[in-house]
Design an enzyme around this catalytic site. Structure first.
Site, PDB file in Angstrom:
ATOM      1  NE  ARG A   1      -3.660  -2.358   0.118  1.00 57.07           N
ATOM      2  CZ  ARG A   1      -3.290  -3.410  -0.628  1.00 57.07           C
ATOM      3  NH1 ARG A   1      -2.262  -3.329  -1.436  1.00 57.07           N
ATOM      4  NH2 ARG A   1      -3.982  -4.530  -0.589  1.00 57.07           N
TER       5      ARG A   1
ATOM      6  CB  CYS B   1      -8.720  -2.278   4.948  1.00 57.70           C
ATOM      7  SG  CYS B   1      -9.415  -3.916   4.694  1.00 57.70           S
TER       8      CYS B   1
ATOM      9  CD  GLU C   1      -5.312  -0.286   3.140  1.00 61.07           C
ATOM     10  OE1 GLU C   1      -5.142  -1.242   3.923  1.00 61.07           O
ATOM     11  OE2 GLU C   1      -5.872  -0.413   2.039  1.00 61.07           O
TER      12      GLU C   1
HETATM   13  C1  LIG Z   1     -15.630  -0.812  -0.135  1.00 58.36           C
HETATM   14  C2  LIG Z   1     -14.168  -0.527  -0.353  1.00 58.36           C
HETATM   15  C3  LIG Z   1     -13.299  -1.561  -0.642  1.00 58.36           C
HETATM   16  C4  LIG Z   1     -11.934  -1.302  -0.861  1.00 58.36           C
HETATM   17  N1  LIG Z   1     -11.120  -2.360  -1.151  1.00 58.36           N
HETATM   18  C5  LIG Z   1      -9.793  -2.123  -1.360  1.00 58.36           C
HETATM   19  C6  LIG Z   1      -8.899  -3.190  -1.666  1.00 58.36           C
HETATM   20  O1  LIG Z   1      -9.282  -4.352  -1.785  1.00 58.36           O
HETATM   21  N2  LIG Z   1      -7.594  -2.893  -1.868  1.00 58.36           N
HETATM   22  C7  LIG Z   1      -7.110  -1.623  -1.770  1.00 58.36           C
HETATM   23  O2  LIG Z   1      -5.906  -1.420  -1.975  1.00 58.36           O
HETATM   24  N3  LIG Z   1      -7.933  -0.588  -1.476  1.00 58.36           N
HETATM   25  C8  LIG Z   1      -9.251  -0.807  -1.266  1.00 58.36           C
HETATM   26  N4  LIG Z   1     -10.088   0.236  -0.964  1.00 58.36           N
HETATM   27  C9  LIG Z   1      -9.538   1.603  -0.805  1.00 58.36           C
HETATM   28  C10 LIG Z   1      -9.554   2.453  -2.094  1.00 58.36           C
HETATM   29  O3  LIG Z   1     -10.625   2.093  -2.932  1.00 58.36           O
HETATM   30  C11 LIG Z   1      -8.247   2.324  -2.877  1.00 58.36           C
HETATM   31  O4  LIG Z   1      -7.169   2.742  -2.066  1.00 58.36           O
HETATM   32  C12 LIG Z   1      -8.271   3.136  -4.165  1.00 58.36           C
HETATM   33  O5  LIG Z   1      -7.153   2.787  -4.930  1.00 58.36           O
HETATM   34  C13 LIG Z   1      -8.270   4.644  -3.925  1.00 58.36           C
HETATM   35  O6  LIG Z   1      -8.508   5.294  -5.172  1.00 58.36           O
HETATM   36  P1  LIG Z   1      -9.232   6.705  -5.213  1.00 58.36           P
HETATM   37  O7  LIG Z   1      -9.286   7.153  -6.622  1.00 58.36           O
HETATM   38  O8  LIG Z   1     -10.512   6.649  -4.487  1.00 58.36           O
HETATM   39  O9  LIG Z   1      -8.180   7.580  -4.411  1.00 58.36           O
HETATM   40  P2  LIG Z   1      -8.524   8.838  -3.454  1.00 58.36           P
HETATM   41  O10 LIG Z   1      -9.070   8.318  -2.160  1.00 58.36           O
HETATM   42  O11 LIG Z   1      -9.302   9.827  -4.201  1.00 58.36           O
HETATM   43  O12 LIG Z   1      -7.040   9.389  -3.206  1.00 58.36           O
HETATM   44  C14 LIG Z   1      -6.091   8.580  -2.525  1.00 58.36           C
HETATM   45  C15 LIG Z   1      -4.728   9.298  -2.579  1.00 58.36           C
HETATM   46  O13 LIG Z   1      -4.282   9.364  -3.938  1.00 58.36           O
HETATM   47  C16 LIG Z   1      -4.054  10.729  -4.323  1.00 58.36           C
HETATM   48  N5  LIG Z   1      -4.433  10.840  -5.731  1.00 58.36           N
HETATM   49  C17 LIG Z   1      -5.553  10.398  -6.346  1.00 58.36           C
HETATM   50  N6  LIG Z   1      -5.486  10.618  -7.680  1.00 58.36           N
HETATM   51  C18 LIG Z   1      -4.294  11.228  -7.899  1.00 58.36           C
HETATM   52  C19 LIG Z   1      -3.628  11.701  -9.068  1.00 58.36           C
HETATM   53  N7  LIG Z   1      -4.152  11.563 -10.291  1.00 58.36           N
HETATM   54  N8  LIG Z   1      -2.419  12.278  -8.925  1.00 58.36           N
HETATM   55  C20 LIG Z   1      -1.838  12.412  -7.697  1.00 58.36           C
HETATM   56  N9  LIG Z   1      -2.412  11.976  -6.563  1.00 58.36           N
HETATM   57  C21 LIG Z   1      -3.625  11.383  -6.660  1.00 58.36           C
HETATM   58  C22 LIG Z   1      -4.931  11.551  -3.394  1.00 58.36           C
HETATM   59  O14 LIG Z   1      -4.445  12.856  -3.248  1.00 58.36           O
HETATM   60  C23 LIG Z   1      -4.801  10.749  -2.092  1.00 58.36           C
HETATM   61  O15 LIG Z   1      -3.556  11.062  -1.494  1.00 58.36           O
HETATM   62  C24 LIG Z   1     -11.458   0.009  -0.751  1.00 58.36           C
HETATM   63  C25 LIG Z   1     -12.343   1.070  -0.470  1.00 58.36           C
HETATM   64  C26 LIG Z   1     -13.679   0.802  -0.264  1.00 58.36           C
HETATM   65  C27 LIG Z   1     -14.616   1.946   0.015  1.00 58.36           C
END
Ligand SMILES: Cc1cc2nc3c(=O)[nH]c(=O)nc-3n(C[C@H](O)[C@H](O)[C@H](O)COP(=O)(O)OP(=O)(O)OC[C@H]3O[C@@H](n4cnc5c(N)ncnc54)[C@H](O)[C@@H]3O)c2cc1C
Length: 299
Positions: free
Chosen positions: A171, A221, A291
């Site tokens: 992660r 998580c 996380e």
């Molecule tokens: C129901 C559920 C299940 C999940 N299951 C998993 C799983 O199995 N495995 C897992 O790893 N995660 C899981 N997650 C967590 C999450 O979905 C992941 O971490 C996902 O990759 C986050 O993507 P996001 O676009 O929502 O990022 P955001 O939450 O929008 O951003 C996360 C970080 O990335 C940065 N960021 C986003 N886009 C950019 C960009 N283009 N340039 C620079 N920085 C950027 C943001 O500033 C922030 O620091 C889960 C979440 C939920 C709600």
């Protein structure tokens, strides 16, 4: 200092002032954000970079599925990446822009019979957010399939790096340290069998529905698994399933999820996190590391 006229001049209707963070996070909590913009070109990213250099906080967000924004809000600019939305395929590589949601990537793979990415099924994020946090599941992470990444670095240079020149961990990717904005990633795929790809995705989704409280807002998580252990198991064995503050609750279905039962605040969620951390420290002498990322002010 944010100059409203200047931002309106660049983004027009793609700038929203004093908007609620609730709409942009999967936790559905958080206070007011000074400005939300929806950039769509490199030029606009360069503009945001210059503002940032002048002292304005700029934060990129994909689906907001790995963050908790303070109830006090965010006194800066949140840039939602969804307009960086294209996917191209050639020679066993996908070039995917950072605002594309993983579920859309998988839809593209099914349509074009491309395999390798099924393990990402059910992660509700964008490609950009998943790269920053090296998202993954089922013993695979997005770094396993990355070929190269284009980004704007924190010195204002557009760069391209190959996977092996980036430090990846559980992660974690070191892009978080030096990338201001991730624009796109080249990801390797293989031609496969549509039926098998669909079956793989279906199996993964079935397990998620069985094991995760998907009917409630959450951020997945909350804590990373400590070495050789599982955060969820430690929390469950400490009797914390169902532990509730306000409308935030440790899920009874998956102890490493905190769910929003309706009107939870970010503070409720934060207090539960602190309670879990201190309980696990006392019982097992283990420090649980979040996380999710906290944005804005917390006590
Ligand atoms: C129901 C559920 C299940 C999940 N299951 C998993 C799983 O199995 N495995 C897992 O790893 N995660 C899981 N997650 C967590 C999450 O979905 C992941 O971490 C996902 O990759 C986050 O993507 P996001 O676009 O929502 O990022 P955001 O939450 O929008 O951003 C996360 C970080 O990335 C940065 N960021 C986003 N886009 C950019 C960009 N283009 N340039 C620079 N920085 C950027 C943001 O500033 C922030 O620091 C889960 C979440 C939920 C709600």
């Amino acid at each position: 200092m944010i100059h409203k006229k200047q931002i309106e001049g660049i983004f027009g209707e793609r700038a929203v002032f004093n908007a609620s963070a609730r709409k942009f996070t999967t936790f559905k909590t958080g206070g007011s954000v000074a400005v939300i913009v929806f950039p769509s070109t490199e030029k606009e990213i360069d503009f945001l970079f210059d503002l940032n250099k002048d002292g304005v906080c700029v934060k990129f967000i994909g689906c907001g599925s790995n963050i908790l924004i303070s109830d006090d809000g965010f006194d800066g600019i949140i840039a939602i990446t969804r307009n960086f939305s294209s996917i191209e395929y050639s020679d066993n590589f996908l070039r995917i822009f950072s605002g594309v949601e993983l579920k859309k990537v998988l839809g593209f793979c099914v349509k074009n019979t491309l395999q390798n990415l099924e393990f990402l099924a059910g992660i509700p994020g964008t490609v950009g957010g998943s790269i920053i946090g090296n998202a993954g599941a089922n013993n695979k992470s997005i770094s396993d399939v990355i070929h190269s990444i284009r980004f704007l670095d924190k010195n204002g240079f557009w760069c391209e790096k190959r996977k092996d020149d980036i430090i990846w961990g559980y992660r974690y990717s070191d892009l978080r340290r030096y990338a201001f904005f991730v624009e796109w990633a080249r990801i390797s795929v293989e031609k496969g069998d549509r039926k098998i790809i669909k079956e793989n995705i279906k199996d993964i989704m079935k397990k998620r529905i069985q094991n995760q409280p998907l009917g409630y807002p959450s951020a997945g998580c909350i804590f990373k698994n400590p070495p050789g252990n599982f955060a969820g198991m430690l929390i469950e064995n400490s009797g914390l399933k169902g532990f509730r503050i306000g409308d935030a609750e440790v899920s009874n279905k998956h102890a490493n999820f905190i769910i929003n039962l309706g009107n939870a605040t970010s503070l409720d969620i934060w207090k539960i996190m602190v309670h879990i951390q201190s309980t696990i420290k006392k019982k097992y002498n283990i420090d649980l590391e979040p996380e999710i990322e906290l944005i804005g002010r917390f006590p």
